[in-house]
Design an enzyme around this catalytic site. Sequence first.
Site, PDB file in Angstrom:
ATOM      1  CG  HIS A   1      10.593   8.213 -82.880  1.00  0.00           C
ATOM      2  ND1 HIS A   1       9.809   8.954 -82.026  1.00  0.00           N
ATOM      3  CD2 HIS A   1      11.547   9.065 -83.368  1.00  0.00           C
ATOM      4  CE1 HIS A   1      10.267  10.200 -81.996  1.00  0.00           C
ATOM      5  NE2 HIS A   1      11.312  10.292 -82.803  1.00  0.00           N
TER       6      HIS A   1
ATOM      7  CD  GLU B   1       8.223   5.816 -80.944  1.00  0.00           C
ATOM      8  OE1 GLU B   1       7.308   6.340 -81.599  1.00  0.00           O
ATOM      9  OE2 GLU B   1       9.033   6.458 -80.245  1.00  0.00           O
TER      10      GLU B   1
ATOM     11  CG  HIS C   1       5.376   9.207 -82.225  1.00  0.00           C
ATOM     12  ND1 HIS C   1       6.732   9.344 -82.360  1.00  0.00           N
ATOM     13  CD2 HIS C   1       4.816  10.015 -83.152  1.00  0.00           C
ATOM     14  CE1 HIS C   1       6.988  10.204 -83.342  1.00  0.00           C
ATOM     15  NE2 HIS C   1       5.838  10.635 -83.844  1.00  0.00           N
TER      16      HIS C   1
ATOM     17  CD  GLU D   1       4.377   9.491 -77.532  1.00  0.00           C
ATOM     18  OE1 GLU D   1       4.636   8.280 -77.668  1.00  0.00           O
ATOM     19  OE2 GLU D   1       5.189  10.386 -77.799  1.00  0.00           O
TER      20      GLU D   1
HETATM   21  O1  0X9 Z   1       9.716  12.959 -78.151  1.00  0.00           O
HETATM   22  C1  0X9 Z   1       8.992  12.667 -79.115  1.00  0.00           C
HETATM   23  O2  0X9 Z   1       9.317  12.858 -80.278  1.00  0.00           O
HETATM   24  C2  0X9 Z   1       7.619  12.037 -78.850  1.00  0.00           C
HETATM   25  N1  0X9 Z   1       7.720  11.010 -77.854  1.00  0.00           N
HETATM   26  S1  0X9 Z   1       8.408   9.577 -78.263  1.00  0.00           S
HETATM   27  O3  0X9 Z   1       8.529   8.773 -77.064  1.00  0.00           O
HETATM   28  N2  0X9 Z   1       7.451   8.812 -79.248  1.00  0.00           N
HETATM   29  O4  0X9 Z   1       9.656   9.856 -78.887  1.00  0.00           O
HETATM   30  C3  0X9 Z   1       6.669  13.076 -78.326  1.00  0.00           C
HETATM   31  C4  0X9 Z   1       6.473  14.244 -79.223  1.00  0.00           C
HETATM   32  C5  0X9 Z   1       5.615  15.245 -78.569  1.00  0.00           C
HETATM   33  N3  0X9 Z   1       5.971  16.520 -79.024  1.00  0.00           N
HETATM   34  C6  0X9 Z   1       6.455  17.521 -78.230  1.00  0.00           C
HETATM   35  N4  0X9 Z   1       6.411  17.478 -76.943  1.00  0.00           N
HETATM   36  N5  0X9 Z   1       6.945  18.523 -78.887  1.00  0.00           N
HETATM   37 ZN    ZN Z   2       8.082   8.400 -81.156  1.00  0.00          ZN
END
Ligand code: 0X9
Ligand code: ZN
Length: 431
Positions: free
Chosen positions: A196, A199, A323, A393
């Site tokens: 992303h 990040e 991330h 994260e």
């Molecule tokens: O939403 C995402 O892609 C991730 N969080 S972020 O803030 N870095 O964008 C988390 C991905 C975790 N995966 C799932 N919950 N499927």
């Molecule tokens: Zn992310």
Amino acid sequence: MKLLLCAALLSTSVAVNAESSRPENISFNQLLAEITAPEALQVPEPSLDKTILAESLDNRYWVTVRAQDKYVRTRLLEAGLDIVEINKDTVSGFAGPYTMGLLSAKAFTVLSRVPAAQYISGLTRDFPAQDAAYHNYKETSDLLAQMAARHSDIASLFSIGKTVEGRDMWCLRINSTAKGSAPSAKPGAFFLGNMHAREHLANEIPLLFAAWLLDHRNDVDVKKYIGSLDIYIVPMLNSDGAEFDIASGSYQYYRKNMSKNANGSRGVDLNRNFDSWWCESGASSYPGSDTYCGPKAFSEPESQAVKNFMEARRNIKTHISYHTYGSTILYPWGGSEDEVSNPKDKQAFIKLAGEMGKLTGYLPQKSSDMYVATGDSCDWAYAATGALSFTFELEGRGFYPGAAIIKAAVEKNVKAAVYLLSVTDNPYKAI
Ligand code: 0X9
Ligand code: ZN
């Protein structure tokens, strides 16, 4: 960027590459010294250009919406909300005009909304994009090249493909016997960063981990891992997005890649573009959304490069995708509330996430407990290749936590990454 630092470095006796004004043999400790130097830690006055922000943010709003649980969070992602903050009964994030319409049509309770540019210009924790401590694409590429050149007996650099805008997605490989794309039967570990755009800390962690490993190559344990494992580090997957995020001199809160969509909007959310229950939940099929899953699974060169890379290296046993932010260590499934069906894998996920949690202070969690979101890279990686795959994260209260956070984040994450290496030969030995 780095004018003061460059001047300081030039006055020392280390060899300097004329083009990049950087020492050619910069070490992990020098890198840490750079990022913790008083000049690097100063947070300069914000230099926000509101005109650029207003245009580039596509008329987004910063909204706070009632969301009591992960199910509501998943529905909000589907409406295209870019969730940035999760609180007990609410979430906050960015929503474009289309998503705003869906929020009201679907009777979500929007508690507050302000134009995104206004929200961003009101932040006091923002700092200029030309931040001295973080590494942009060129600096990241140069550093990786220097590491490979300096440790050419055990390190090599190759590109796993080109981004939408044609940048190389560089991979540093550390392996005492195989170089470049030559196959290896040794168990592999794959560290991936910056999927992303905004990040940026998620580039620093794998990049500095690479520097740390090479500097510590003669430590007993590290030497053993370098001799017995096949270690791959791709710190900056979404360099197009990362560069766009800093290019104007003001952070853009940009998440996606730089694809041009059919409706004229920009970007696909790479962490919704993998072929794992693609675009079923927690993702939006509307191209303008920040959680846009793309026109089809693996439509993007960046996600395709990860796919091709991992499919071609079935020796990879462990994987982290970095991330920000949240201080959590997530394991599959993220796209389904079901548990992984293999009981040994489930135990290993819990054990490994728990151990890495102890080393970082991050919370180990099943990914779907944050929210269900399909098309996730780690779900795909585990399902397609069996590699035990974790989404980190990283820490920080925001996407732009400043330079002061890097050192501590690197130190704890080096420990977690080294732990992962210690079990990569047989992850099940830990259970
Ligand atoms: O939403 C995402 O892609 C991730 N969080 S972020 O803030 N870095 O964008 C988390 C991905 C975790 N995966 C799932 N919950 N499927
Ligand atoms: Zn992310």
